[in-house]
Motif scaffolding. Structure first.
Motif, PDB file in Angstrom:
ATOM      1  N   GLY A  64      37.955  44.897  35.830  1.00  0.00           N
ATOM      2  CA  GLY A  64      38.182  43.454  35.947  1.00  0.00           C
ATOM      3  C   GLY A  64      39.291  43.123  36.932  1.00  0.00           C
ATOM      4  N   ALA A  67      37.985  43.949  40.429  1.00  0.00           N
ATOM      5  CA  ALA A  67      36.969  42.999  40.893  1.00  0.00           C
ATOM      6  C   ALA A  67      37.588  41.657  41.270  1.00  0.00           C
ATOM      7  CB  ALA A  67      35.900  42.811  39.822  1.00  0.00           C
ATOM      8  N   VAL A  68      38.449  41.148  40.407  1.00  0.00           N
ATOM      9  CA  VAL A  68      39.098  39.866  40.698  1.00  0.00           C
ATOM     10  C   VAL A  68      40.006  40.002  41.910  1.00  0.00           C
ATOM     11  CG1 VAL A  68      40.748  38.154  39.827  1.00  0.00           C
ATOM     12  CG2 VAL A  68      38.899  38.970  38.350  1.00  0.00           C
ATOM     13  N   CYS A  89      34.016  31.627  37.873  1.00  0.00           N
ATOM     14  CA  CYS A  89      33.562  32.958  37.430  1.00  0.00           C
ATOM     15  C   CYS A  89      34.706  33.960  37.416  1.00  0.00           C
ATOM     16  CB  CYS A  89      32.417  33.445  38.315  1.00  0.00           C
ATOM     17  SG  CYS A  89      30.884  32.529  38.056  1.00  0.00           S
ATOM     18  N   LEU A  90      35.566  33.921  38.418  1.00  0.00           N
ATOM     19  CA  LEU A  90      36.725  34.816  38.437  1.00  0.00           C
ATOM     20  C   LEU A  90      37.679  34.509  37.284  1.00  0.00           C
ATOM     21  CD1 LEU A  90      37.471  35.070  42.257  1.00  0.00           C
ATOM     22  CD2 LEU A  90      36.454  36.805  40.775  1.00  0.00           C
ATOM     23  N   VAL A  93      36.394  36.146  34.239  1.00  0.00           N
ATOM     24  CA  VAL A  93      36.711  37.573  34.212  1.00  0.00           C
ATOM     25  C   VAL A  93      38.162  37.768  33.778  1.00  0.00           C
ATOM     26  CG1 VAL A  93      36.937  39.678  35.591  1.00  0.00           C
ATOM     27  CG2 VAL A  93      34.968  38.172  35.931  1.00  0.00           C
ATOM     28  N   GLY A  96      38.478  37.330  30.138  1.00  0.00           N
ATOM     29  CA  GLY A  96      37.985  38.508  29.436  1.00  0.00           C
ATOM     30  C   GLY A  96      38.992  39.643  29.434  1.00  0.00           C
ATOM     31  N   VAL A  97      39.628  39.867  30.561  1.00  0.00           N
ATOM     32  CA  VAL A  97      40.639  40.930  30.664  1.00  0.00           C
ATOM     33  C   VAL A  97      41.818  40.617  29.744  1.00  0.00           C
ATOM     34  CG1 VAL A  97      42.347  41.975  32.216  1.00  0.00           C
ATOM     35  CG2 VAL A  97      39.981  41.702  32.962  1.00  0.00           C
TER      36      VAL A  97
END
Length: 104
Positions: A64, A67-68, A89-90, A93, A96-97
């Motif tokens: 995560g 990706a971010v 969307c970022l 993420v 979520g992290v």
């Protein structure tokens, strides 16, 4: 300490991903070396962190962050699109992290 190493390793994932793109298929020496070194350090840090953090949580956080971070570098420095849906969307993420860390 494991969480700090995991975050740094996730940031190094961003470094190696950008360096990989910049290496032009490993035809440019400096980005190729940056890729190899940052990949090795990123994986070593992940391995270290996974000694204390469960693999599902650690790997998801590592990916995560990478990706971010890579998407942000793309938008801020490489002129990739930075539209509202991508940013939302970022943020999901990131949520979520953070959730994985909070509920660890």
């Amino acid at each position: 300490m494991a969480w700090i190493v995991l975050v740094v390793s996730g940031l190094l994932e961003t470094v190696w991903a950008v360096a990989l793109e910049r290496s032009a298929g490993f035809t440019r020496p400096l980005p190729s070396v940056v890729f190899a070194v940052s990949l090795l350090l990123s994986m070593a840090g992940l391995a270290y962190a996974l000694r204390e953090i469960p693999v599902g949580t650690g790997y998801a956080v590592w990916v995560g962050i990478g990706a971010v971070g890579t998407a942000l570098v793309g938008m801020l420095a490489l002129h990739e699109p930075a539209n509202l849906p991508r940013i939302v969307c970022l943020l999901l993420v990131v949520a979520g992290v953070v959730g994985l860390k909070v509920f660890h």
